[in-house]
Design a protein around this motif. Structure first.
Motif, PDB file in Angstrom:
ATOM      1  N   SER A 165      -7.909  -2.943   8.366  1.00 52.20           N
ATOM      2  CA  SER A 165      -6.936  -1.553   8.171  1.00 52.20           C
ATOM      3  C   SER A 165      -6.636  -1.036   6.838  1.00 52.20           C
ATOM      4  N   ALA A 166      -6.061  -1.440   5.989  1.00 57.06           N
ATOM      5  CA  ALA A 166      -5.933  -1.125   5.064  1.00 57.06           C
ATOM      6  C   ALA A 166      -6.480  -1.292   3.746  1.00 57.06           C
ATOM      7  N   ARG A 167      -7.862  -1.919   3.815  1.00 52.60           N
ATOM      8  CA  ARG A 167      -9.486  -1.877   3.960  1.00 52.60           C
ATOM      9  C   ARG A 167     -10.103  -0.308   4.037  1.00 52.60           C
ATOM     10  N   ARG A 168      -9.626   0.013   5.284  1.00 50.67           N
ATOM     11  CA  ARG A 168     -10.451   1.293   5.404  1.00 50.67           C
ATOM     12  C   ARG A 168      -9.642   2.511   4.909  1.00 50.67           C
ATOM     13  N   ALA A 169      -8.469   2.252   4.653  1.00 53.70           N
ATOM     14  CA  ALA A 169      -7.452   3.317   3.807  1.00 53.70           C
ATOM     15  C   ALA A 169      -7.539   3.903   2.766  1.00 53.70           C
ATOM     16  N   GLY A 170      -8.154   2.436   2.094  1.00 54.30           N
ATOM     17  CA  GLY A 170      -7.699   2.735   0.968  1.00 54.30           C
ATOM     18  C   GLY A 170      -9.469   3.476   0.133  1.00 54.30           C
ATOM     19  N   GLU A 171      -9.959   2.610   1.285  1.00 59.02           N
ATOM     20  CA  GLU A 171     -11.420   3.247   0.385  1.00 59.02           C
ATOM     21  C   GLU A 171     -11.218   5.302   1.188  1.00 59.02           C
ATOM     22  N   GLU A 172     -10.600   5.457   2.578  1.00 59.22           N
ATOM     23  CA  GLU A 172     -10.333   6.542   2.595  1.00 59.22           C
ATOM     24  C   GLU A 172      -9.593   8.012   1.744  1.00 59.22           C
ATOM     25  N   TYR A 173      -8.954   7.148   1.099  1.00 61.17           N
ATOM     26  CA  TYR A 173      -8.897   7.211  -0.515  1.00 61.17           C
ATOM     27  C   TYR A 173      -9.149   8.038  -0.936  1.00 61.17           C
ATOM     28  N   LEU A 174     -10.195   6.800  -1.432  1.00 60.45           N
ATOM     29  CA  LEU A 174     -11.291   7.909  -3.088  1.00 60.45           C
ATOM     30  C   LEU A 174     -12.334   8.550  -1.966  1.00 60.45           C
ATOM     31  N   LEU A 175     -12.366   7.918  -0.537  1.00 59.45           N
ATOM     32  CA  LEU A 175     -13.567   9.438  -0.604  1.00 59.45           C
ATOM     33  C   LEU A 175     -13.074  10.456  -0.279  1.00 59.45           C
ATOM     34  N   GLU A 176     -12.438  10.682   0.306  1.00 57.30           N
ATOM     35  CA  GLU A 176     -11.130  12.484   0.545  1.00 57.30           C
ATOM     36  C   GLU A 176     -11.342  12.787  -1.257  1.00 57.30           C
ATOM     37  N   ARG A 177     -11.688  12.116  -1.823  1.00 59.59           N
ATOM     38  CA  ARG A 177     -11.361  12.503  -3.320  1.00 59.59           C
ATOM     39  C   ARG A 177     -12.682  12.675  -4.082  1.00 59.59           C
ATOM     40  N   GLY A 178     -13.672  12.280  -3.232  1.00 54.60           N
ATOM     41  CA  GLY A 178     -15.039  12.526  -3.917  1.00 54.60           C
ATOM     42  C   GLY A 178     -15.320  11.448  -4.646  1.00 54.60           C
ATOM     43  N   LEU A 179     -14.222  10.230  -4.749  1.00 51.07           N
ATOM     44  CA  LEU A 179     -14.211   8.902  -5.973  1.00 51.07           C
ATOM     45  C   LEU A 179     -14.283   9.868  -7.139  1.00 51.07           C
ATOM     46  N   PHE A 180     -13.571  10.889  -7.331  1.00 49.01           N
ATOM     47  CA  PHE A 180     -13.461  11.163  -8.555  1.00 49.01           C
ATOM     48  C   PHE A 180     -12.801  12.460  -8.699  1.00 49.01           C
ATOM     49  N   ARG A 239       0.906  -0.762   0.450  1.00 46.79           N
ATOM     50  CA  ARG A 239       0.237  -0.463  -0.087  1.00 46.79           C
ATOM     51  C   ARG A 239       1.078   1.246  -0.233  1.00 46.79           C
ATOM     52  N   GLN A 240       0.089   2.232  -0.925  1.00 49.19           N
ATOM     53  CA  GLN A 240       1.911   3.646  -0.746  1.00 49.19           C
ATOM     54  C   GLN A 240       0.855   4.258  -0.015  1.00 49.19           C
ATOM     55  N   ASP A 241       2.034   5.170   0.880  1.00 45.79           N
ATOM     56  CA  ASP A 241       1.898   6.171   1.775  1.00 45.79           C
ATOM     57  C   ASP A 241       0.497   7.102   1.329  1.00 45.79           C
ATOM     58  N   ASP A 242       0.077   7.003   0.431  1.00 45.58           N
ATOM     59  CA  ASP A 242      -1.342   7.714   0.389  1.00 45.58           C
ATOM     60  C   ASP A 242      -2.593   7.324   0.846  1.00 45.58           C
ATOM     61  N   GLY A 243      -2.164   5.760   1.551  1.00 40.64           N
ATOM     62  CA  GLY A 243      -3.472   4.875   1.321  1.00 40.64           C
ATOM     63  C   GLY A 243      -3.611   4.066   0.356  1.00 40.64           C
ATOM     64  N   GLY A 244      -3.067   3.995  -0.737  1.00 38.46           N
ATOM     65  CA  GLY A 244      -4.050   3.121  -1.473  1.00 38.46           C
ATOM     66  C   GLY A 244      -2.887   2.503  -2.099  1.00 38.46           C
ATOM     67  N   TRP A 245      -2.803   2.430  -3.265  1.00 39.25           N
ATOM     68  CA  TRP A 245      -2.330   0.843  -4.452  1.00 39.25           C
ATOM     69  C   TRP A 245      -2.169   1.795  -5.846  1.00 39.25           C
ATOM     70  N   ASN A 246      -1.025   1.515  -6.415  1.00 41.24           N
ATOM     71  CA  ASN A 246      -0.496   1.477  -7.981  1.00 41.24           C
ATOM     72  C   ASN A 246       0.832   0.483  -8.480  1.00 41.24           C
ATOM     73  N   CYS A 247      -0.330  -0.307  -9.383  1.00 38.62           N
ATOM     74  CA  CYS A 247       0.519  -1.127 -10.462  1.00 38.62           C
ATOM     75  C   CYS A 247       1.529  -0.871 -10.892  1.00 38.62           C
ATOM     76  N   GLU A 248       2.211   0.622 -10.737  1.00 34.60           N
ATOM     77  CA  GLU A 248       3.374   0.995 -11.085  1.00 34.60           C
ATOM     78  C   GLU A 248       4.288   1.433 -10.312  1.00 34.60           C
ATOM     79  N   TRP A 249       3.649   0.304  -9.730  1.00 29.73           N
ATOM     80  CA  TRP A 249       4.928   0.501  -7.245  1.00 29.73           C
ATOM     81  C   TRP A 249       6.200   0.332  -8.583  1.00 29.73           C
ATOM     82  N   VAL A 250       5.924  -0.653  -9.141  1.00 26.15           N
ATOM     83  CA  VAL A 250       7.850  -1.743  -9.901  1.00 26.15           C
ATOM     84  C   VAL A 250       8.640  -0.315 -10.457  1.00 26.15           C
ATOM     85  N   ASN A 251       7.598   0.401 -10.819  1.00 27.35           N
ATOM     86  CA  ASN A 251       8.503   1.588 -12.214  1.00 27.35           C
ATOM     87  C   ASN A 251       8.517   2.508 -11.428  1.00 27.35           C
ATOM     88  N   GLY A 252       8.628   2.094  -9.896  1.00 30.18           N
ATOM     89  CA  GLY A 252       9.262   3.632  -9.265  1.00 30.18           C
ATOM     90  C   GLY A 252       7.863   4.741  -8.795  1.00 30.18           C
TER      91      GLY A 252
END
Length: 336
Positions: free
Chosen positions: A205-220, A161-174
C-alpha cells in the motif's frame, strides 16, 4: 531494438552494463545474459570494487562516509560533494550493477558489516538503519539483496511516509511535505523487497501511495502550480547516486509495471516526452554532469559525451513505453 551500430557500441562495455543490454534491449535468452552477468565478479567495475573491500567487510572504513571524512574539512564544504566510497555507496553500486549476491555472501559481507559497521548517526547498528529515509531505503535494498532480516526497516519506512503519500529525509527536521528524491529512493527499495518476498499489505500500500505521489505530479511538476519542480528533474547524470530525474523515475515505473503486470500510466506522457527529447540523432543520451565528491573510479564518460549507461536507461524506458505494456515476457517479469 536499437540500430546495429548503437547495439555494438553498447555491447562494447563493462559486463555490468552489457548483460542488461543483452537482456533488456536485445531480449537474448537467459543463458546468454546470465553468463555475462556472472563476469561482474571477475572483470571490470565489479571486480575492481570487490578488491577494494576492507577485511572487516566495509569499504573505506565507514558506513555512509569514509573513516577519514572530516565533517569540518573541505570535503564537507557546500558544493564540494560528499564522498561516494563508503560501505553503503559501494553496496549500492554492486547491487545496481547486478552482482550475484552469492559473491558477497561467500565473503560473509553482511555478517562482517553487522559486527564492524556503525552509522555515523549515534553509532547505531548498520542493519537496523538510522533516521534518514534514503539511508534506510538503501539499507533495506542492500539487506534484501544480501539475505539480511531487514523487515524492521520495511515497517519503519511505512510508518514514516508523509500524509501526501511520499517521503522526505528532512522529516527529522520537521518537514511535512514529501521530496521527489526521497520518495523515489524509498520506492526502489520497497519494490526490491516485494520482488524478493512479496512484501506486506502495508508495504504494498505504501509503494502504491508513493508511486501515486509522483504520478499525480507527472513525475516532474508541482501539484499546486503545475510548474517544473527544478531543472534537476530532466538533467541526466550517471551514476544517479541519490538524485532524482524523470529518466530514473521512469525506469522505476518500468520495473514496477513489469512486476505488477500493468501498462504504463498515461500521466507519465510529458515526462516521457522529456526523456525522448534528450535522445540524440544517433540514439544516444549525453552525460549532463558529474556529481562532485571522492569516488573509487569513474563509471561513465565525462560530461558532454554520449553515455552508454544513460543510453541503456533511456532506450529501455522508451521501448517499454512505446510497447504500451510490461514487456514481451509478460507480467511479473524479474526486473533486476
Amino acid at each position: 531494438m536499437p540500430a546495429p551500430a548503437l547495439t555494438d557500441w553498447l555491447l562494447d562495455s563493462d559486463p555490468a552494463l552489457r548483460w542488461q543490454v543483452e537482456r533488456d534491449l536485445l531480449h537474448e535468452p537467459p543463458e546468454i545474459w546470465r553468463a555475462t552477468r556472472a563476469r561482474i565478479a571477475t572483470e571490470g567495475f565489479g571486480a575492481r570494487l570487490l578488491a577494494l573491500q576492507d577485511d572487516d567487510g566495509q569499504w573505506a572504513g565507514g558506513a555512509f562516509f569514509p573513516k577519514d571524512f572530516d565533517v569540518h574539512g573541505p570535503e564537507a564544504a557546500p558544493g564540494a560533494g560528499q564522498p561516494w566510497t563508503a560501505t553503503t555507496w559501494s553496496l549500492n553500486s554492486l547491487r545496481g550493477w547486478g552482482l550475484d549476491p552469492a559473491v558477497p555472501r561467500e565473503r560473509r559481507t553482511a555478517e562482517l558489516i553487522a559486527e564492524n559497521s556503525r552509522w555515523e548517526y549515534d553509532g547505531l547498528p548498520y542493519w537496523g538503519g538510522e533516521v534518514d529515509c534514503c539511508i534506510n531505503a538503501y539499507t533495506l535494498a542492500n539487506g534484501v539483496w544480501l539475505g539480511v532480516d531487514v523487515d524492521g526497516l520495511v515497517d519503519w519506512l511505512v510508518e514514516h511516509r508523509q500524509d501526501d503519500g511520499g517521503w522526505n529525509c528532512e522529516w527529522v527536521n520537521g518537514s511535512v511535505r514529501s521530496s521527489f528524491h526521497s520518495t523515489l529512493n524509498v520506492l526502489g527499495a520497497l519494490l526490491d523487497h516485494e520482488e524478493a518476498t512479496g512484501g506486506t499489505e502495508a508495504s504494498r500500500s505504501a509503494r502504491r501511495a508513493g508511486e501515486e505521489y509522483l504520478l499525480e505530479r507527472g513525475l516532474f511538476r508541482r501539484l499546486s502550480t503545475g510548474d517544473e519542480v527544478g531543472s534537476w528533474a530532466d538533467t541526466y547524470v550517471y551514476p544517479f547516486r541519490w538524485r532524482y530525474s524523470v529518466l530514473r523515475a521512469a525506469d522505476h515505473f518500468r520495473r514496477s509495471s513489469g512486476y505488477d503486470g500493468t501498462p504504463p500510466d498515461p500521466r507519465m506522457s510529458d515526462a516521457i516526452a522529456l526523456v525522448r527529447a534528450a535522445r540524440q540523432p544517433d540514439g544516444t543520451w549525453i552525460q549532463q554532469g558529474r556529481h562532485p565528491g571522492r569516488a573509487w573510479f569513474e563509471e561513465d564518460v565525462p560530461p558532454g559525451e554520449p553515455s552508454p549507461w544513460l543510453t541503456l536507461y533511456g532506450t529501455r524506458v522508451l521501448e517499454w513505453w512505446d510497447a504500451g505494456g510490461p514487456g514481451r515476457a509478460g507480467a511479473r517479469r524479474p526486473s533486476r
